[in-house]
Scaffold this motif. Structure first.
Motif, PDB file in Angstrom:
ATOM      1  N   PHE A  53       0.829  -1.201   0.000  1.00 29.92           N
ATOM      2  CA  PHE A  53       0.000   0.000   0.000  1.00 29.92           C
ATOM      3  C   PHE A  53       0.866   1.255   0.000  1.00 29.92           C
ATOM      4  CE2 PHE A  53      -2.262   3.333   2.362  1.00 29.92           C
ATOM      5  CZ  PHE A  53      -3.403   3.475   1.581  1.00 29.92           C
ATOM      6  N   ALA A  54       1.901   1.256   0.831  1.00 24.00           N
ATOM      7  CA  ALA A  54       2.778   2.425   0.922  1.00 24.00           C
ATOM      8  C   ALA A  54       3.499   2.674  -0.400  1.00 24.00           C
ATOM      9  CB  ALA A  54       3.787   2.243   2.055  1.00 24.00           C
ATOM     10  N   ARG A  55       3.950   1.590  -1.029  1.00 20.68           N
ATOM     11  CA  ARG A  55       4.635   1.746  -2.320  1.00 20.68           C
ATOM     12  C   ARG A  55       3.701   2.307  -3.381  1.00 20.68           C
ATOM     13  NH1 ARG A  55       7.447  -3.152  -1.078  1.00 20.68           N
ATOM     14  NH2 ARG A  55       5.824  -4.365  -2.137  1.00 20.68           N
ATOM     15  N   ALA A  56       2.468   1.797  -3.397  1.00 20.52           N
ATOM     16  CA  ALA A  56       1.520   2.219  -4.431  1.00 20.52           C
ATOM     17  C   ALA A  56       1.008   3.634  -4.203  1.00 20.52           C
ATOM     18  CB  ALA A  56       0.348   1.243  -4.485  1.00 20.52           C
ATOM     19  N   SER A  57       0.782   3.995  -2.924  1.00 21.52           N
ATOM     20  CA  SER A  57       0.178   5.291  -2.620  1.00 21.52           C
ATOM     21  C   SER A  57       1.197   6.411  -2.489  1.00 21.52           C
ATOM     22  CB  SER A  57      -0.631   5.199  -1.319  1.00 21.52           C
ATOM     23  OG  SER A  57       0.233   4.994  -0.206  1.00 21.52           O
ATOM     24  N   GLY A  58       2.435   6.031  -2.141  1.00 21.61           N
ATOM     25  CA  GLY A  58       3.458   7.041  -1.899  1.00 21.61           C
ATOM     26  C   GLY A  58       3.262   7.779  -0.591  1.00 21.61           C
ATOM     27  N   GLY A  59       2.304   7.326   0.211  1.00 23.73           N
ATOM     28  CA  GLY A  59       2.024   7.977   1.492  1.00 23.73           C
ATOM     29  C   GLY A  59       2.781   7.332   2.644  1.00 23.73           C
ATOM     30  N   ALA A  60       2.395   7.725   3.856  1.00 22.67           N
ATOM     31  CA  ALA A  60       3.036   7.172   5.050  1.00 22.67           C
ATOM     32  C   ALA A  60       2.737   5.686   5.158  1.00 22.67           C
ATOM     33  CB  ALA A  60       2.538   7.904   6.289  1.00 22.67           C
ATOM     34  N   ALA A  61       3.723   4.918   5.576  1.00 24.93           N
ATOM     35  CA  ALA A  61       3.532   3.475   5.741  1.00 24.93           C
ATOM     36  C   ALA A  61       2.602   3.214   6.920  1.00 24.93           C
ATOM     37  CB  ALA A  61       4.869   2.789   5.967  1.00 24.93           C
ATOM     38  N   PRO A  62       1.568   2.391   6.743  1.00 21.14           N
ATOM     39  CA  PRO A  62       0.716   2.029   7.875  1.00 21.14           C
ATOM     40  C   PRO A  62       1.527   1.392   9.009  1.00 21.14           C
ATOM     41  CG  PRO A  62      -0.351   1.416   5.816  1.00 21.14           C
ATOM     42  CD  PRO A  62       1.057   1.846   5.472  1.00 21.14           C
ATOM     43  N   ARG A  63       1.115   1.678  10.210  1.00 21.30           N
ATOM     44  CA  ARG A  63       1.772   1.129  11.403  1.00 21.30           C
ATOM     45  C   ARG A  63       1.052  -0.160  11.793  1.00 21.30           C
ATOM     46  NH1 ARG A  63       0.944   4.551  16.922  1.00 21.30           N
ATOM     47  NH2 ARG A  63       1.529   2.994  18.474  1.00 21.30           N
ATOM     48  N   VAL A  64       1.787  -1.249  11.876  1.00 18.06           N
ATOM     49  CA  VAL A  64       1.212  -2.551  12.213  1.00 18.06           C
ATOM     50  C   VAL A  64       1.913  -3.076  13.457  1.00 18.06           C
ATOM     51  CG1 VAL A  64       0.692  -4.882  11.409  1.00 18.06           C
ATOM     52  CG2 VAL A  64       0.764  -2.998   9.763  1.00 18.06           C
ATOM     53  N   GLU A 309      -7.329  -2.774  -0.467  1.00 22.63           N
ATOM     54  CA  GLU A 309      -6.121  -3.483  -0.909  1.00 22.63           C
ATOM     55  C   GLU A 309      -6.007  -4.822  -0.193  1.00 22.63           C
ATOM     56  OE1 GLU A 309      -2.441  -4.649  -2.492  1.00 22.63           O
ATOM     57  OE2 GLU A 309      -3.930  -3.205  -3.204  1.00 22.63           O
ATOM     58  N   PHE A 310      -6.319  -4.835   1.103  1.00 19.16           N
ATOM     59  CA  PHE A 310      -6.251  -6.071   1.895  1.00 19.16           C
ATOM     60  C   PHE A 310      -7.158  -7.142   1.289  1.00 19.16           C
ATOM     61  CE2 PHE A 310      -4.712  -6.604   6.480  1.00 19.16           C
ATOM     62  CZ  PHE A 310      -4.537  -7.974   6.352  1.00 19.16           C
TER      63      PHE A 310
END
Length: 353
Positions: A53-64, A309-310
């Motif tokens: 998701f982060a690669r595709a969106s270019g946004g902040a990486a979700p925190r897991v 995406e999930f």
């Protein structure tokens, strides 16, 4: 203080440290990124989706975060706002008591999404003895109390062949997840309780006093035969190699990633595999979930897109990148239904128990 209460306190403390802005009933403000917390089994799947998701969106990486299913839901249910997770990852369904806690704290619209299947395996080092467990062996070997005399006694078995003469003469030493883990909850529900019900004395208790049966079937040994090994399933895998004669309880996905060092034992003659987990013939098969806070949709940037995406074909579908990580995909018609629920953000109803 009990381990479950400690887990709850830890989860609340985590919220206090991690929180920013309003964490209770208000929904003001937003975080820089998406926050998902919970099951150690779902963790590698959620992490992989977050990376893509982060690669595709270019946004902040979700925190897991891997807090265990119970810890993740506890944090999720504290309220609505940026100091609480957007998503709870779970390796069992949300309990009625957890749903009620959410409702009491203003988390009134929760979207339940089944993402696929997993199995709980009982494993040994690759060079260890082979076991073909019967389901009742799990209860008789690992329950704190077993039938004896005129009632129930502390479990006297020290080796597996004392439980079942066809099992190896090997000490009972099993490393498994702690009380906050959905894997442990599922092991109790799918393994220990059905195994107990196959024993006449326990079957009689189940008929007469269901609460007493639940206590007997769900209470693991505390004498060293069962060892809580934390939320990190990979640590259990590594322990099996370092501790000859030990067994481990963890998710199927971790088995697939470590086939060079560990092997799964059969239960009632059935080995865990993608096929036996998907069709339910393996006794310890289970469903995996994510729970989404609908109030955060449109507030936490990218949350709905992350959920989509999930549930996408590329991620959760047959041949998708989550299957490469060990997720057993849903049948096509089930995945289509779950994807529709993710798009509509349809809230769940209260669980029955």
């Amino acid at each position: 203080m009990t381990s479950k209460l400690l887990a709850a306190v830890s989860a609340v403390a985590l919220l206090a440290v991690a929180g920013c802005g309003n964490g209770g009933g208000g929904g003001d403000g937003a975080r820089a990124g998406i926050w998902a917390a919970g099951s150690s089994t779902v963790f590698p799947f959620a992490t992989r989706v977050a990376e893509n998701f982060a690669r595709a969106s270019g946004g902040a990486a979700p925190r897991v975060e891997s807090l265990g299913t119970g810890g993740g839901i506890q944090a999720f249910c504290q309220g609505v706002g940026p100091s609480t997770p957007d998503i709870a990852n779970a390796s069992r369904p949300m309990k009625a008591s957890e749903y009620a806690m959410c409702q009491q704290n203003g988390v009134t619209d929760i979207v339940e999404l089944k993402i696929g299947f997993d199995g709980i395996v009982i494993a040994t080092a690759r060079d260890g003895n082979g076991f073909n467990f019967q389901l009742k062996d799990l209860y008789q070997g690992l329950a704190k109390e077993v039938p004896g005399g005129d009632g129930f006694v502390a479990n006297p078995a020290t080796t597996w062949n004392m439980v079942n003469s066809s099992l190896p003469n090997q000490r009972i030493q099993v490393y498994g997840p702690p009380p906050t883990s959905g894997t442990r909850d599922a092991f109790l529900e799918l393994g220990m309780a059905p195994g107990a019900a196959l024993i006449p004395a326990l079957a009689a208790v189940k008929t007469a006093d269901k609460d007493r049966f639940e206590t007997l079937a769900h209470t693991l040994r505390e004498d060293g035969a069962w060892i809580d090994a934390g939320e990190n399933d990979n640590a259990i895998v590594q322990t099996l190699s370092r501790t000859p004669g030990s067994l481990g309880v963890f998710g199927f996905s971790f088995l697939e990633q470590n086939m060079d060092t560990v092997k799964a034992e059969t239960i009632d003659g059935i080995a865990p595999s993608a096929e036996t987990i998907a069709d339910g013939t393996y006794p310890l098969a289970r469903s995996l979930y994510i729970y989404v806070k609908k109030a955060h949709i449109g507030v936490t940037p990218g949350l709905q897109q992350f959920v989509q995406e999930f549930m996408s074909e590329a991620a959760a579908g047959r041949g998708g990148y989550l299957q490469d990580r060990g997720l057993v995909p849903l049948p096509v018609e089930q995945l289509v239904a779950q994807r529709a629920a993710a798009t509509a953000m349809t809230p769940m109803t209260a669980p029955a128990k």
